[in-house]
Design a protein around this motif. Structure first.
Motif, PDB file in Angstrom:
ATOM      1  N   THR A  22       0.834  -1.209   0.000  1.00 57.88           N
ATOM      2  CA  THR A  22       0.000   0.000   0.000  1.00 57.88           C
ATOM      3  C   THR A  22       0.867   1.257   0.000  1.00 57.88           C
ATOM      4  OG1 THR A  22      -1.844  -1.128   1.082  1.00 57.88           O
ATOM      5  CG2 THR A  22      -1.764   1.269   1.322  1.00 57.88           C
ATOM      6  N   GLN A  48      -7.658   0.323  -0.136  1.00 62.67           N
ATOM      7  CA  GLN A  48      -7.875  -0.968   0.542  1.00 62.67           C
ATOM      8  C   GLN A  48      -9.104  -0.865   1.455  1.00 62.67           C
ATOM      9  OE1 GLN A  48      -4.246  -2.285   2.323  1.00 62.67           O
ATOM     10  NE2 GLN A  48      -5.169  -3.994   3.401  1.00 62.67           N
ATOM     11  N   ASP A  56      -6.059  -1.731  -4.902  1.00 66.12           N
ATOM     12  CA  ASP A  56      -5.506  -2.203  -3.619  1.00 66.12           C
ATOM     13  C   ASP A  56      -6.503  -3.121  -2.910  1.00 66.12           C
ATOM     14  OD1 ASP A  56      -4.097  -2.620  -1.287  1.00 66.12           O
ATOM     15  OD2 ASP A  56      -3.743  -0.489  -0.874  1.00 66.12           O
ATOM     16  N   GLU A  57      -6.260  -4.419  -3.022  1.00 63.57           N
ATOM     17  CA  GLU A  57      -7.102  -5.441  -2.374  1.00 63.57           C
ATOM     18  C   GLU A  57      -8.579  -5.209  -2.630  1.00 63.57           C
ATOM     19  OE1 GLU A  57      -6.046  -7.008   1.364  1.00 63.57           O
ATOM     20  OE2 GLU A  57      -3.959  -6.361   1.218  1.00 63.57           O
TER      21      GLU A  57
END
Ligand SMILES: Nc1ncnc2c1ncn2[C@@H]1O[C@H](COP(=O)(O)OP(=O)(O)O)[C@@H](O)[C@H]1O
Ligand SMILES: [Mg+2]
Length: 239
Positions: free
Chosen positions: A43, A85, A161-162
């Motif tokens: 991240t 995220q 991100d995820e």
């Protein structure tokens, strides 16, 4: 052509090197997987690439242009945008208004922004929720909203991100299809994802981070058989 060159990037928080001398190149049109155990610095690297943090050292080159020091809105205008995220939609705004915020990066016209937003809402399969409050959506749909918001900025490089974190297998599969669909539209993507099977399936190439450093880089096949990668993941419950 390289769309993104990361050259010797380090990011220090006090004495901690969250990223340490990370270098790699991404070709246009590809999906680059970015993996590594929790705390590996994935991240943070996204934050450095997209202007949320200035890197402490090294260079971020996007389409041949040095990006260090540019703010996220400027980076977005140049064609590079990331998702978070921890998704944070504007909860009290409708789905379409949330996506319009992304579209306003490309136009000052609310009418045009709304048209762009509706188009991207359809791409992610949320048309039936256009006028719902973003805060009312379940997690799976919030993730799709997040993707619609960034697509509305008309990116050339998307950093996810995820985006499958916290989703059930059916929801994850929908996101996989969406990512492959976005690739087919010619948008380059860098994808952080914990599920190895998924990242193997969608990535053209994978970079592995561990303790802030690049452990290795290669095709999914090369990476999964790399002993250092196997060792780094030992004891990781979700790897
Ligand atoms: N803003 C910050 N301030 C201090 N430490 C941070 C900050 N952001 C991240 N870190 C630290 O940097 C390391 C890498 O974190 P992160 O990039 O979130 O890893 P990952 O996304 O791979 O799980 C962790 O040790 C984390 O605690
Ligand atoms: Mg992370």
């Amino acid at each position: 052509m390289a769309i993104l060159e990361i050259s010797h990037v380090s990011k220090f928080f006090g004495g901690l090197a969250a990223n340490s001398d990370v270098s790699f190149t991404m070709e246009a049109g590809m999906i680059m997987g970015l993996i590594g155990p929790n705390g590996a610095g994935k991240t943070t690297l996204f934050n450095c690439i997209t202007g949320y943090y200035p890197p402490s050292k090294g260079e971020i080159i996007f389409k041949g242009r040095r990006m260090n020091g540019l703010q996220p809105d400027k980076v977005c205008k140049l064609g590079m945008v990331r998702t978070w995220q921890k998704v944070r939609p504007l909860a009290k705004l409708s789905v379409v208004d949330n996506v319009m915020v992304g579209a306003l990066c490309r136009t000052n016209s609310l009418k045009v922004a709304r048209a762009i937003a509706l188009e991207q809402i359809e791409v992610v399969g949320l048309s039936h929720k256009t006028d719902f409050l973003a805060g009312s959506l379940p997690i799976g749909e919030r993730k799709k909203l997040e993707v619609a918001r960034v697509l509305a900025t008309k990116p050339e490089l998307l950093l996810l991100d995820e985006v499958m974190g916290g989703l059930n297998p059916a929801e994850s599969e929908e996101i996989v299809r969406l990512i492959l669909d976005i690739k087919a539209r010619g948008v380059s993507q860098m994808v952080i994802e914990h599920d190895m099977k998924t990242i193997m399936r969608i990535s053209d190439r994978i970079v592995v981070l561990n303790s802030g450093e690049k452990l290795t880089e290669g095709s999914p096949e090369e990476v999964v058989h790399n002993q250092a990668v196997i060792d780094a993941y030992l004891g990781e419950s979700h790897a």
